[in-house]
Design a protein around this motif. Structure first.
Motif, PDB file in Angstrom:
ATOM      1  N   ASP A  86       0.809  -1.222   0.000  1.00 47.48           N
ATOM      2  CA  ASP A  86       0.000   0.000   0.000  1.00 47.48           C
ATOM      3  C   ASP A  86       0.841   1.270   0.000  1.00 47.48           C
ATOM      4  O   ASP A  86       0.289   2.376  -0.080  1.00 47.48           O
ATOM      5  CB  ASP A  86      -0.921   0.032   1.221  1.00 47.48           C
ATOM      6  N   GLU A 101       0.432  10.463  -2.313  1.00 43.81           N
ATOM      7  CA  GLU A 101      -0.975  10.032  -2.320  1.00 43.81           C
ATOM      8  C   GLU A 101      -1.449   9.567  -0.950  1.00 43.81           C
ATOM      9  O   GLU A 101      -2.638   9.472  -0.706  1.00 43.81           O
ATOM     10  CB  GLU A 101      -1.190   8.932  -3.357  1.00 43.81           C
ATOM     11  N   LYS A 116      -6.097   6.182   1.952  1.00 41.04           N
ATOM     12  CA  LYS A 116      -7.028   5.261   1.298  1.00 41.04           C
ATOM     13  C   LYS A 116      -8.137   4.811   2.249  1.00 41.04           C
ATOM     14  O   LYS A 116      -9.320   4.762   1.887  1.00 41.04           O
ATOM     15  CB  LYS A 116      -6.252   4.042   0.783  1.00 41.04           C
ATOM     16  N   ASP A 165     -12.208   5.733   2.008  1.00 42.41           N
ATOM     17  CA  ASP A 165     -13.206   4.664   1.913  1.00 42.41           C
ATOM     18  C   ASP A 165     -14.306   4.856   2.950  1.00 42.41           C
ATOM     19  O   ASP A 165     -15.498   4.706   2.642  1.00 42.41           O
ATOM     20  CB  ASP A 165     -12.532   3.303   2.087  1.00 42.41           C
TER      21      ASP A 165
END
Length: 390
Positions: free
Chosen positions: A218, A224, A230, A234
């Motif tokens: 990951d 990013e 992430k 989500d």
């Protein structure tokens, strides 16, 4: 005469649905409980960084504005009560202890108490739901430090500690936040609700730490944000979708950050919540709901950075604003913790277990793999594939 402490009498082998676990440890950050505690607490938090005491006094003004008391300890006591109540109501005979990283009750003292009580297999719940160095790996390092201290004490049999998986997408963590957003929307003037923007907030961290958050697969190298970003995206998407399903209105949303600290030349995750409010106002947004998805309870970063600074910025802009509730000691979260304990216990016994998770990412790993949320310097960490403690 041996220089070892006498071995404590072992507790009976764990039985029932929580076996092999014979205790749960609630592991948290800690906070001052009076004005005299503030600077010593901040010294604990910043140990090794060489920050002058006078600078710590300046930073401590956030706490002094609340009587020198952080709300986090009271919130942890409330969560302890909720956990014990839920466990008792469901016939789960599992004692719950509480230890902190930076203030009393200190982790090492509590782990020493647990060992003296005969606890040999301990499930650990950290009050941080997402993957990052400070939210996971550092707690594992704290556990390793505490076990090393017990070893130095001469404790004959060290307890084994297993950190429960990340619960950012567990229904018992997410659903209370959905209800919090719905309640916050209802608190806004009726004529601005349908156009309100959702600002999902979490603690900013250095982009370098974000990029290496989570397992190696990951990790990113382009800012990013790795697993940390992430996972938050989500959860934000799940909550926004649930709010749309409940209200019939699709509200615009964005993930933003707060509570930045550290040297200004080091890149941290952006945009900051106050900058975001200015941008929304400039774009004509009629109202904003701040949704602190990165925080388990209303501790100082929520009460000062959102309820004080961000609310003041919104007032300056003339922008209607509301803040949704964190999960805190919600009974659904207590039930989720019970489910996480039973899930991990079944897995440790080699039995199938239902692993609840919402969103696209699925349930997180039980055992942090090698290279997960790497440390700035080499330090041992317990409760992972690289643990020096079995």
């Amino acid at each position: 005469m041996s220089d070892q402490l006498p071995a404590t009498a072992a507790a009976p082998a764990a039985q029932g649905p929580a076996a092999p676990y014979d205790a749960l440890l609630l592991l948290s950050f800690g906070g001052p409980e009076g004005p005299d505690d503030v600077v010593p607490f901040l010294e604990n938090v910043t140990r090794g960084r060489g920050i002058p005491r006078e600078r710590l006094k300046e930073v401590g003004q956030h706490y002094f504005g609340f009587g020198g008391v952080s709300p986090i300890n009271a919130q942890n006591r409330a969560l302890l009560d909720a956990l014990r109540k839920d466990f008792a109501e469901h016939g789960l005979d599992l004692p719950v202890y509480w230890g902190n990283r930076n203030w009393a009750p200190y982790l090492t003292d509590v782990l020493r108490e647990m060992a003296a009580d005969g606890r040999r297999r301990i499930a650990v719940l950290a009050t941080s739901a997402y993957a990052s160095y400070s939210g996971c790996r550092q707690y594992r390092e704290n556990l390793a430090d505490a076990l090393a201290a017990l070893e130095q004490d001469g404790v004959a049999e060290l307890p084994r500690v297993d950190k429960l998986r990340h619960y950012f997408n567990h229904p018992g963590f997410v659903r209370p936040m959905v209800d919090g957003v719905l309640a916050a929307l209802e608190s806004l003037p009726q004529d601005v609700r349908a156009g309100a923007h959702l600002a999902f907030t979490t603690h900013s961290i250095p982009t370098a730490a974000a990029d290496t958050s989570g397992p190696v697969e990951d990790h990113t190298s382009d800012g990013e944000g790795g697993a940390y970003v992430k996972q938050h995206l989500d959860v934000a998407r799940v909550i926004a979708d649930a709010v749309r399903a409940e209200t019939g209105t699709e509200l615009p949303w964005e993930l933003v950050y707060q509570s930045r600290s550290g040297a200004p030349h080091i890149p941290w995750l952006e945009p900051d919540i106050c900058d975001h409010l200015e941008a929304l106002h400039g774009a004509g947004a009629p109202a904003v709901v701040m949704v602190p998805i990165g925080f388990v309870s209303d501790h100082m970063e929520v009460m000062y950075d959102l309820d004080t600074e961000a609310v003041a910025k919104a007032a300056e802009l003339g922008l209607p604003i509301a803040r949704s509730a964190t999960v805190g000691a919600d009974p659904r979260f207590a039930a989720a913790v019970r489910e996480l304990v039973l899930e991990r216990a079944a897995t440790e016994r080699g039995e199938p277990a239902e692993r609840c998770a919402l969103g696209l990412l699925g349930p997180s790993h039980d055992l942090c793999p090698v290279g997960c949320c790497p440390a700035r310097g080499a330090r041992p960490a317990a409760a992972g594939a690289d643990s020096p403690y079995a």
